[in-house]
Write an enzyme that holds these catalytic residues in place. Sequence first.
Site, short mmCIF file in Angstrom:
data_model
loop_
_atom_site.label_atom_id
_atom_site.label_comp_id
_atom_site.label_asym_id
_atom_site.label_seq_id
_atom_site.Cartn_x
_atom_site.Cartn_y
_atom_site.Cartn_z
N ASP A 164 -3.37 2.80 -10.19
CA ASP A 164 -4.57 3.66 -10.17
C ASP A 164 -4.82 4.26 -11.55
O ASP A 164 -3.89 4.68 -12.25
CB ASP A 164 -4.39 4.80 -9.16
CG ASP A 164 -4.46 4.30 -7.72
OD1 ASP A 164 -4.62 3.07 -7.52
OD2 ASP A 164 -4.37 5.14 -6.81
N ASP A 167 -6.62 -2.48 0.51
CA ASP A 167 -5.45 -1.96 -0.19
C ASP A 167 -4.18 -2.70 0.24
O ASP A 167 -4.18 -3.45 1.22
CB ASP A 167 -5.33 -0.46 0.12
CG ASP A 167 -5.12 0.36 -1.14
OD1 ASP A 167 -4.50 -0.17 -2.08
OD2 ASP A 167 -5.55 1.52 -1.17
C1 GLA Z 1 -4.78 3.24 -3.53
C2 GLA Z 1 -5.94 2.65 -4.31
C3 GLA Z 1 -6.90 3.76 -4.70
C4 GLA Z 1 -7.40 4.49 -3.47
C5 GLA Z 1 -6.20 5.01 -2.69
C6 GLA Z 1 -6.59 5.58 -1.34
O1 GLA Z 1 -3.98 4.05 -4.31
O2 GLA Z 1 -5.47 1.98 -5.43
O3 GLA Z 1 -8.00 3.23 -5.43
O4 GLA Z 1 -8.16 3.61 -2.68
O5 GLA Z 1 -5.26 3.97 -2.42
O6 GLA Z 1 -5.45 6.06 -0.70
#
Ligand code: GLA
Length: 523
Positions: free
Chosen positions: A218, A163
């Site tokens: 997301d 991430d």
């Molecule tokens: C980010 C990623 C998600 C998930 C969250 C976990 O937002 O894009 O897919 O992994 O972190 O906190």
Amino acid sequence: MKKAVIMAVAIGAAFVLGSTSPRAQAPSPTVHPTDDGLALTPPMGWYPWNTFGQDPQNEKLIKEIVDALVAGGMKEAGYSYVGPDEGICFYRGKDGLLATNLDRYPSGLRGLGDYIHNKGLKYALYTDAGTRTCSKAMPGTKGHEDEDMRRFAEWRADYIKIDWCNTEGMDIVKTYARLRDAQHAAGRPIVHSLCSWGDGEPWKWAAPVGHLWRTTEDICGPGRADWEHAIKIALFNQKLYPWAGPGHWNDPDMLIAGMPGLTEAQNRSFFSLWSMMAAPLMAGNDLRDMPDTTIKILTNPEAIAVNQDPLGAQGHIVRMAGEVSVWAGKPLFDGSQAVLVFNHGPTQAEAAIRILDVGLPARSEFYVRDLWQHATSKGSAGPDGTFSVTVGPQDVRFLRVSRSSEFQLPPVIVADTYLLSFEAPESSPQTLAKTLTLKNKGTSDLPPWKVRPGLPSWLTVTVAKNGRTQTVANRVSTAGLRKGLYHAVVRLDNVEPVSGRPMSAAYYDVDLDVGNAGIGRMR
Ligand code: GLA
């Protein structure tokens, strides 16, 4: 091996090399992800985030999901990578090294990995390039790149999502390249999944750095599938088609198909869109509780065949009329072409598909395979060079068209296990044997797997082929070995015989415990 397969994969190599991705800006790779044999087709698996978020994640949940994935037929359909996402699974100890949160994962992260590998699945873990993960509940890799990547290798991860939270002031290209180098130095083959949500436009530089990169924010918050948001993501991601190909994929995020709130038609449409875009198929629903309709959608071999096609082209929109889009640009290995008609509107619609858009000559006769109805029919274009299909509201027609009436399924590899464990006493030398099978669930053949050189002297591996199943025989000899734990990663390659390019690759772990030395093994 059928000739069609050889020819088409060779064409595929040319297609990928001819793409317009501007690699010049990228740091020079030590091993190009396209050539390391990993993620030659989009990764398939399951990640917890879309349904569970952070708190419900623990060892029990992941193991239940693994069992459900196997029992529900998803493993046989090709899903393999599973593991915790940001599930508060590790912390940084006083020694600076990552350690398992044993309250949540009592077998340790290595133990969980062993469980997953024993089931013939691959192990996915999660981290962050910055100081902390997104929720700040776990440490990031900043300043600890080498030891963290070594730890993930010791835990035997096969896939790592990295991430991009808490990275203020950090250079995105240099950081992800640094992590790639640390990963290579750790010595374990690992799929490297970049997750900067499109920040830094990774499609422009990440092909030599990782195997896939998130292109958008997301897709949903935990437990809340959002249909309109998912379609917005698809419409953006489809434009990035020139940058996708074997070993380097655009990732429009995990699947929402099967989550509460979507109709059957929306699930079907979503899965078709992700299949057509050659997107990673990381399911995000609760696999323990799936109606048959969801299982049928997630395991449709004909949709998955388009996604897992070895040429690796990403389909995209070629025509749009109101809320109806026609998606093409996805030639397949057997000479057919995928075409998707998506109706985002509220009422049934007619759509005209131009045969030139799907690679057929004008006025030709052809065959159309409907990938949801599993039926083949004959088609021909009208004087205007189009043929029409009807498509329901929020639904799709997902088709393959070809001049041949046969539609082959590309190889999809399913293993009975990815971990072989041997135990032997120290005192009397032994020869022990175990096999592993690799089934090809496609309808096209694969040449025999070849074992990469470099195995330790105590291990011999040979491959026997029987139809589409190949049996990998492992023989361990403990003569001359002292008490201790021994480990090897066996790598298998399957290369296209004419061009010599990798078609598929597999690897597994072999553990040998001599003299019961494994007590107190790392967690
Ligand atoms: C980010 C990623 C998600 C998930 C969250 C976990 O937002 O894009 O897919 O992994 O972190 O906190």
